[in-house]
Design an enzyme around this catalytic site. Structure first.
Site, short mmCIF file in Angstrom:
data_model
loop_
_atom_site.label_atom_id
_atom_site.label_comp_id
_atom_site.label_asym_id
_atom_site.label_seq_id
_atom_site.Cartn_x
_atom_site.Cartn_y
_atom_site.Cartn_z
N GLY A 99 39.14 136.53 45.93
CA GLY A 99 39.68 135.51 44.86
C GLY A 99 38.68 135.40 43.63
N LEU A 104 47.13 106.45 43.78
CA LEU A 104 47.86 106.77 42.57
C LEU A 104 49.18 106.55 42.78
CD1 LEU A 104 46.71 110.28 41.21
CD2 LEU A 104 46.87 108.37 40.03
N THR A 118 41.42 126.87 35.80
CA THR A 118 41.94 127.70 36.94
C THR A 118 43.23 127.97 36.48
OG1 THR A 118 42.33 127.66 39.18
CG2 THR A 118 42.70 125.53 38.22
N LYS A 162 47.67 121.82 39.29
CA LYS A 162 47.62 121.54 37.88
C LYS A 162 48.36 122.27 36.87
CE LYS A 162 43.41 119.71 38.50
NZ LYS A 162 43.49 118.32 38.09
N TYR A 189 45.63 124.41 45.01
CA TYR A 189 44.97 123.61 44.00
C TYR A 189 45.52 123.98 42.47
CZ TYR A 189 41.31 121.63 40.96
OH TYR A 189 40.68 121.21 39.71
N SER A 239 42.26 122.30 34.28
CA SER A 239 41.10 123.28 34.87
C SER A 239 41.52 124.61 34.20
CB SER A 239 40.97 123.31 36.19
OG SER A 239 40.50 124.29 36.65
#
Ligand code: NAD
Ligand code: UD1
Length: 336
Positions: free
Chosen positions: A292, A59, A125, A151, A147, A123
């Site tokens: 978590g 990418l 998340t 997003k 992570y 996501s």
């Protein structure tokens, strides 16, 4: 449509390439193979009975990416990212560079090449610590790990870009918990190392690669005390991308859409369904909670139905039967 797929040979990418080919799209994919094997796309070609090009590309190689995009694409479906939560805590910079930097590179290349249609893998998340389900797209966003932060940052980049330049149309697809495999058992999830996610761990236990499943906590305020998640069959998820592409022209700038089943299953329900699919008991032990983890999260999936005309069709038994077929036929994944 002529579609460029980033992260094409990964778990969700490979299933989506297959459904795109089956829907009659012209598909070109690329990957840097940091977490996948080109073998998945060889099998996609076999299953589709059609050819698709697969390039080796990162990418962040903006010039090469721009040259590829200048061949002329109607849309990009963007899966390429690193996705291991634990690793992101250890290497937050790598996640920022690869996921956020990589997407900035992609968006820049798309701008130069004049392609402004994007479907992005976000996501659930991004909803952070959820206290009440179902979760709708208007639920406040928060990052609970690096992570998740990538997003959030990418979604923000897309919102800003689309508000500055009205020609962009972007679907931010927020996936819940993808599991399962293509019904042929030829393509599926091939996690490297010890799986962190429940379904691959359960299936590796069923096939004898792991001794027992650790059930992270049975004292949650859920019907059987174990965590509840919205599992979605990867083929349903892949079809969600085909639907999003077909409706992208109706999007107003960048818009988020949940892709989930709209119902949850507990850890013990998943283990029981997997045991039924495998035809043998799956040893498991109750352990303390994993730090978590939320007690329960499932999607409000009504927007996807309204906006994309899409909903899930495959239930937990089919998810387990298909995941098991893949695991049993390919105990070592693609074997690399
Ligand atoms: P995957 O790791 O199987 O696929 C991602 C692919 O991207 C891999 O083939 C990897 O080699 C490639 N890649 C990574 N960085 C790259 C780079 N810089 N250049 C080119 N290729 C690169 O993961 P997946 O489960 O198929 O996930 C696809 C997308 O969906 C990811 O963006 C992930 O964050 C997102 N997502 C996944 C889940 C899940 O549970 N699987 C849930 C929500 C969102
Ligand atoms: C995890 C990620 C999340 C990501 C999602 C995608 C974490 C903290 N979160 O979420 O960022 O978007 O995957 O699929 O890693 N469980 C066990 N034993 C296991 C593994 C899991 O009991 O060995 C339980 C968990 O406590 C949870 C459920 O199974 O209740 C699902 O876990 P998992 O598959 O890891 O997904 P998420 O926690 O939803």
């Amino acid at each position: 449509m002529k579609v460029l797929v980033t992260g094409a040979s990964g778990y969700i990418g490979s299933h989506t390439c297959l459904e795109l080919l089956k829907a009659g799209h012209d598909v070109v994919g690329f990957d840097n193979f940091s977490n996948s094997s080109p073998k998945s796309i060889e099998r996609v070609r076999e299953l589709a009975g059609k050819d698709m090009r697969l390039e080796t590309l990162d990418l962040r190689e903006t010039e090469k990416l721009t040259a590829l995009l200048k061949e002329g694409f109607d849309a990009v479906v963007h899966f390429a990212a690193l996705k291991a939560v634990g690793e992101s805590v250890e290497k937050p910079k790598l996640y920022m560079e690869n996921n956020v930097g990589g997407t900035a590179s992609l968006l820049g290349a798309m701008e130069i090449a004049g392609c402004s249609r994007l479907v992005f893998s976000s996501s659930c998340t991004v909803y952070g610590a959820v206290e009440k389900s179902p979760v709708g797209e208007r639920h406040p966003r928060a990052a609970v790990n690096p992570y998740g932060q990538t997003k959030l940052d990418i979604e923000d980049m897309c919102y800003e870009l689309a508000s500055e330049d009205k020609s962009w149309k972007i679907a931010l697809l927020r996936y819940f918990n993808p599991v399962g495999a293509h019904e042929s058992g030829r393509i599926g999830e091939d996690p490297k190392g010890i799986p962190n996610n429940l379904m691959p761990y359960v299936m590796q236990t069923a096939v004898g690669r792991r001794e027992f499943v650790n059930v992270w906590g049975d004292d949650y305020p859920t019907p059987d005390g174990t965590g509840v998640r919205d599992y979605i069959h990867v083929v349903d998820l892949a079809l969600g991308h085909v639907a999003a592409l077909s409706k992208l022209e109706e999007f107003q700038g960048a818009q988020a859409v949940n892709l989930g089943a709209g119902r949850g299953y507990s850890v013990l329900e998943v283990i029981a369904a997997a045991a039924k699919a495998a035809g043998k008991p799956i040893p498991h032990k109750i352990m303390p909670r994993r730090a978590g983890d939320a007690a329960a999260i499932w999607a409000d999936a009504s927007l996807a139905k309204k906006k994309l005309g899409w909903e899930t069709k495959r239930g937990l038994d089919e998810m387990c039967a298909d995941h098991w077929r893949w695991q049993k036929d390919n105990p070592e994944g693609y074997g690399e």
